[in-house]
Design an enzyme around this catalytic site. Sequence first.
Site, PDB file in Angstrom:
ATOM      1  N   HIS A  46      43.031  42.613 -37.110  1.00  0.00           N
ATOM      2  CA  HIS A  46      41.790  43.352 -36.801  1.00  0.00           C
ATOM      3  C   HIS A  46      41.864  44.052 -35.454  1.00  0.00           C
ATOM      4  O   HIS A  46      40.862  44.149 -34.728  1.00  0.00           O
ATOM      5  CB  HIS A  46      40.588  42.404 -36.888  1.00  0.00           C
ATOM      6  CG  HIS A  46      40.668  41.237 -35.933  1.00  0.00           C
ATOM      7  ND1 HIS A  46      40.138  40.002 -36.220  1.00  0.00           N
ATOM      8  CD2 HIS A  46      41.218  41.122 -34.688  1.00  0.00           C
ATOM      9  CE1 HIS A  46      40.350  39.188 -35.190  1.00  0.00           C
ATOM     10  NE2 HIS A  46      40.999  39.857 -34.258  1.00  0.00           N
ATOM     11  N   HIS A  50      34.896  38.069 -30.195  1.00  0.00           N
ATOM     12  CA  HIS A  50      35.767  38.200 -29.026  1.00  0.00           C
ATOM     13  C   HIS A  50      34.917  38.378 -27.766  1.00  0.00           C
ATOM     14  O   HIS A  50      34.826  39.489 -27.235  1.00  0.00           O
ATOM     15  CB  HIS A  50      36.684  39.410 -29.168  1.00  0.00           C
ATOM     16  CG  HIS A  50      37.619  39.375 -30.334  1.00  0.00           C
ATOM     17  ND1 HIS A  50      37.240  39.664 -31.623  1.00  0.00           N
ATOM     18  CD2 HIS A  50      38.953  39.110 -30.395  1.00  0.00           C
ATOM     19  CE1 HIS A  50      38.293  39.579 -32.426  1.00  0.00           C
ATOM     20  NE2 HIS A  50      39.334  39.234 -31.719  1.00  0.00           N
ATOM     21  N   HIS A  96      50.701  38.042 -31.650  1.00  0.00           N
ATOM     22  CA  HIS A  96      50.375  38.851 -30.476  1.00  0.00           C
ATOM     23  C   HIS A  96      50.009  37.971 -29.299  1.00  0.00           C
ATOM     24  O   HIS A  96      49.471  36.883 -29.464  1.00  0.00           O
ATOM     25  CB  HIS A  96      49.288  39.891 -30.742  1.00  0.00           C
ATOM     26  CG  HIS A  96      47.914  39.415 -31.150  1.00  0.00           C
ATOM     27  ND1 HIS A  96      47.678  38.536 -32.175  1.00  0.00           N
ATOM     28  CD2 HIS A  96      46.691  39.752 -30.660  1.00  0.00           C
ATOM     29  CE1 HIS A  96      46.355  38.359 -32.321  1.00  0.00           C
ATOM     30  NE2 HIS A  96      45.735  39.087 -31.399  1.00  0.00           N
TER      31      HIS A  96
HETATM   32  C1  DHB Z   1      44.478  43.382 -29.841  1.00  0.00           C
HETATM   33  C2  DHB Z   1      44.507  42.569 -30.979  1.00  0.00           C
HETATM   34  C3  DHB Z   1      43.434  41.738 -31.267  1.00  0.00           C
HETATM   35  O1  DHB Z   1      43.372  40.908 -32.351  1.00  0.00           O
HETATM   36  C4  DHB Z   1      42.323  41.740 -30.443  1.00  0.00           C
HETATM   37  O2  DHB Z   1      41.272  40.960 -30.795  1.00  0.00           O
HETATM   38  C5  DHB Z   1      42.272  42.540 -29.326  1.00  0.00           C
HETATM   39  C6  DHB Z   1      43.361  43.365 -29.021  1.00  0.00           C
HETATM   40  C7  DHB Z   1      45.612  44.315 -29.524  1.00  0.00           C
HETATM   41  O3  DHB Z   1      46.656  44.227 -30.146  1.00  0.00           O
HETATM   42  O4  DHB Z   1      45.441  45.157 -28.632  1.00  0.00           O
HETATM   43 FE    FE Z   2      41.472  39.534 -32.273  1.00  0.00          FE
END
Ligand code: DHB
Ligand code: FE
Length: 454
Positions: free
Chosen positions: A181, A228, A362
């Site tokens: 997302h 978030h 990530h």
């Molecule tokens: C990114 C990915 C995420 O899942 C998020 O919540 C915020 C940023 C990113 O890859 O920049």
């Molecule tokens: Fe996220």
Amino acid sequence: MSLDKPYLDVPGTTIFDADQSRKGYWLNQFCMSLMKAENRARFKADEDAYLAEWPMTDEQKAAVRARDLNWAMKTGGNIYFLSKLGATDGLSFQQMAGSMTGMSEQQYRDMMVAGGRSPEGNRVVGEGGDAQGAMSQSAAWKAWEEKTQKDLSAAVQQAQAATESGAKGRARISASVYSSHVPAIGAAIDHGKTAEPYWAPLFKGFEPSKQWMKEHTPDVIFLVYNDHATNFDLSVIPTFAIGTAAEFEPADEGYGPRPVPKVMGHPRLASHIAQSVIQQDFDLTIVNDLKVDHGLTVPMNLMFGSPAQWPCRVIPFHVNVVQYPVPSGARCFALGQAIRRAIESYDEPLNVQIWGTGGMSHQLQGPRAGLINADWDNRFLDRLIADPKGLSTMPHIDYVREAGSEGIELVMWLIARGAMADVAGGPAPKVAHRFFHVPASNTAVGHLILENKG
Ligand code: DHB
Ligand code: FE
């Protein structure tokens, strides 16, 4: 509806459940506002003017004006919230409670001094106790009921007709969808950049998904995502929270709200799920007021494109993956099973999809930012399809070491996977689509569509 509400036949008693809470939302919010001295002063100075500021029903406002707490509770009020109204009038809790019994203040006080009301004959409606009579009613409530009786009998007839003619059946989960997302995906859509070389391969991977979605549009999506630091600040972060409101606006995450449609909820189904899942011993937080962030809106765009209105209803379901301790994979997997039982016990033949969002690998922080582990991610997808139970026992530390600190979002996928039929002894799901792409912003994008067969 096969809701287990054993408290409905306790005489003279209203249990404040998710349905009551939804009904009474603005009434109780109005009551909360009276905790500020300045608001109490304004309310006392001009009740009508103050009440006009609140989107309560006319009936709720009438109940407040009449100070009829039984009436207010019938319209969704909760005694702890209503007590702010009583406090504004200088009443004690004993005066407030007594006011609902039909006794005088002195009689009620005497009863309490003599040991209180006996539960004998007051446990179940129809016994012979002293709390079995009709509720005490103010003159204002009686007048209101007389006036609305006609409308009410029409409404009852209408509801009965709808039940009789309505299709019978249960809700069922037809498919689960899994998707990253990343907010930058939303920004690419909002700023017309989807055809740029950086983004084109990513959006191409979701073309089959949009096609599939056209053919498989559900009535409701149960959408698992994490807030978030948007709706929940550090004053309160619930572990699991279900959105029971009728609508959810896109949040302003600092760039202004995304230009996407507001999300229409399904309050009745959401309340049913809350009721059922909590009775299965999962502690959900019920959220009546929620703005949804990229965690929810970006997967909606990936699956539906950018329509003027979303074509189905959505129940937002938040999981804390921001502040440790976060729930384990095993807990999430078991929760998914409880959600499936809840959805499939809802007495309306709704087609429901369950989505898991976030991930894949990530890391958004520190000198290790930018970590990607494509091999690990693809093994995660393999196991999510074929061995979700085994996958669910993986400890958090493995997510962090292998998929980066924010890769922990992937535990949310286990909720959606736990809700699939095979986990409850049904046939294995069909993999309708699988896609993996690096990078989008800081993230490895993973995507799966699993269909329940039969
Ligand atoms: C990114 C990915 C995420 O899942 C998020 O919540 C915020 C940023 C990113 O890859 O920049
Ligand atoms: Fe996220």
